[in-house]
Design a protein around this motif. Structure first.
Motif, short mmCIF file in Angstrom:
data_model
loop_
_atom_site.label_atom_id
_atom_site.label_comp_id
_atom_site.label_asym_id
_atom_site.label_seq_id
_atom_site.Cartn_x
_atom_site.Cartn_y
_atom_site.Cartn_z
N LYS A 385 47.98 28.10 36.03
CA LYS A 385 46.65 28.18 35.45
C LYS A 385 45.68 28.40 36.57
N ALA A 386 45.80 27.27 37.36
CA ALA A 386 44.74 27.07 38.40
C ALA A 386 44.67 28.57 39.22
N ALA A 389 43.26 31.05 37.49
CA ALA A 389 41.91 31.24 37.25
C ALA A 389 40.91 31.52 38.65
N THR A 393 41.79 35.60 36.16
CA THR A 393 42.75 36.11 35.16
C THR A 393 42.89 34.50 34.51
N THR A 394 43.59 34.63 33.06
CA THR A 394 43.90 33.42 32.48
C THR A 394 45.31 33.58 32.13
N ASP A 396 45.96 30.99 29.58
CA ASP A 396 46.05 29.91 28.66
C ASP A 396 47.00 30.38 27.29
#
Length: 416
Positions: A385-386, A389, A393-394, A396
């Motif tokens: 996720k990092a 980011a 993009t994401t 989640d």
């Protein structure tokens, strides 16, 4: 705090007492029905399986009626089951009574926690929920040892009759003191089930099954272990259960405090130490003093695993925690059922009354390995996720621990 919380606490006290008191009177029940100790252990397994299936099922059905009416219905089931246990002429009917009583267990705690939170101001919600669950903790310090003493002195049927009367008091208290709150807001059950697409939810429940199951492997057969191996009298089992209950109380407090600060490290320490202590119990069970000390440690370390396990599963299903929370309550009891069955199996195989201890150590050790796996997957997810980011993009997903559960949906640490 409103008096309605007292009614909920009485219900929790009765449920906690009936769940654990069977361990203290297991030899008497087995003798009266003419069955072996391992066969009598099915009274523990049956209760646990009833919670496994009853918790999610009745939690979902509970959305169709008001919470007050559902709590009254659950207390009615509890009373019926314990009366049937007290009057059962055969072992089979006794087992049915245990299952009927168990159906109230998980749903009562799930729905009761929401009711307790709604009874007070927002800044007192956690205190209200904790007060209700204090009934469960006190049951292991007062209710279970007292019920064991009464069962040994006056007969186990008297114990279950008294527990049924506690359910009547809880029922009347709910009817008289708990205000009508209307039906719960409708929710999408499919969204609740969607939380189970997250592998971390399944890992969390597997840790719950194996981790807390390790405790029940030993505790289910604690009476014959302490009387036949350690050399205690049956009357002394009452005080040994007090020590176990005190350990549970202290472990729950410590587990809750440290889980908020460092969840996975707390889980590593508690599961690892529990596995070691259970393994050591195989030797210390032969000495009265060492057996008492080890039993207290098992209670403390066993319940120290509960807050981090409970919080972990709620974090992993944060967008739809209700059904996952109920399922985790069932997971605790699935572990109880599995451990009671395995413990009875090794005793039946002629390995002795201390053999369930190394079974418990194996279960808790396996849970520790799963905890390391879950932590590793969590680190990989956060790293991905990092990176996403940083790339703009994401990745989640709706059920990651980065999204905290609403306060009203959280279940207090130490709740079973």
């Amino acid at each position: 705090m409103p008096l309605a919380l007292l009614a909920l606490a009485i219900g929790a006290f009765g449920i906690g007492t009936t769940e654990f008191v069977i361990m203290g009177v297991l030899p008497q029940v087995a003798g009266d029905f003419g069955v072996s100790i391992p066969t009598a252990g099915w009274l523990v397994t049956g209760y646990a399986l009833g919670v496994v299936f009853g918790a999610p099922l009745l939690t979902v059905l509970g959305t169709k009626v008001s919470r007050k009416k559902m709590l009254m219905f659950l207390m009615g089931l509890f009373v019926l089951g314990n009366l049937l246990s007290a009057l059962a002429p055969t072992f089979g009917l006794m087992l049915v009574g245990r299952v009927v009583a168990s159906l109230a267990h998980g749903a009562f705690f799930g729905i009761g926690s929401v009711v307790a939170a709604d009874l007070v101001a927002p800044q007192k919600k956690a205190s209200a929920i904790s007060l209700m669950f204090m009934g469960l903790t006190v049951a292991n310090i007062v209710g279970v040892p007292l019920g064991t003493y009464i069962g040994q002195a006056a007969g186990w049927r008297v114990t279950f009759a008294i527990v049924a009367s506690l359910g009547v008091v809880g029922f009347l208290g709910v009817a008289k003191l708990v205000p009508e709150q209307g039906r719960p807001e409708s929710h999408d059950v499919r969204r609740e089930f969607a939380a189970f697409r997250n592998v971390q939810v399944w890992l969390a429940m597997a840790m719950t099954v194996l981790g807390y199951g390790g405790v029940f492997a030993a505790i289910t057969y604690i009476t014959p272990m302490m009387t036949e191996v350690a050399g205690y009298t049956e009357g002394a089992v009452t005080w040994l259960l007090v020590l176990f209950g005190i350990g549970m109380f202290l472990g729950n407090l410590l587990g809750g405090r440290f889980a908020d600060r460092a969840l996975m490290p707390m889980l590593f320490v508690s599961l690892g130490a529990l596995a070691v202590v259970l393994l050591v119990f195989t030797a210390t069970a032969h000495d009265k003093l060492l057996a008492a000390i080890t039993l207290t440690l098992i209670g403390a370390l066993g319940f120290a695993t509960v807050p981090p396990l409970q919080k972990w599963v709620l974090d992993q299903a944060s967008s739809a925690p209700t059904l996952a929370s109920a399922a985790n309550i069932g997971a605790f009891n699935l572990g109880n059922a599995l451990a009671a069955w395995l413990g009875g199996t090794v005793i039946s195989a002629g390995l002795g009354y201390t053999s369930p201890n190394w079974v418990g150590a194996l279960l808790s050790g396996t849970a520790l390995l799963l905890a390391f796996l879950a932590a590793g997957l969590d680190r990989r997810t956060r790293a991905a996720k990092a990176l996403a980011a940083a790339d703009g993009t994401t990745t989640d997903t709706p059920d990651t621990p980065d999204t905290p559960a609403p306060a009203e949906a959280r279940v207090p640490a130490g709740h079973l």
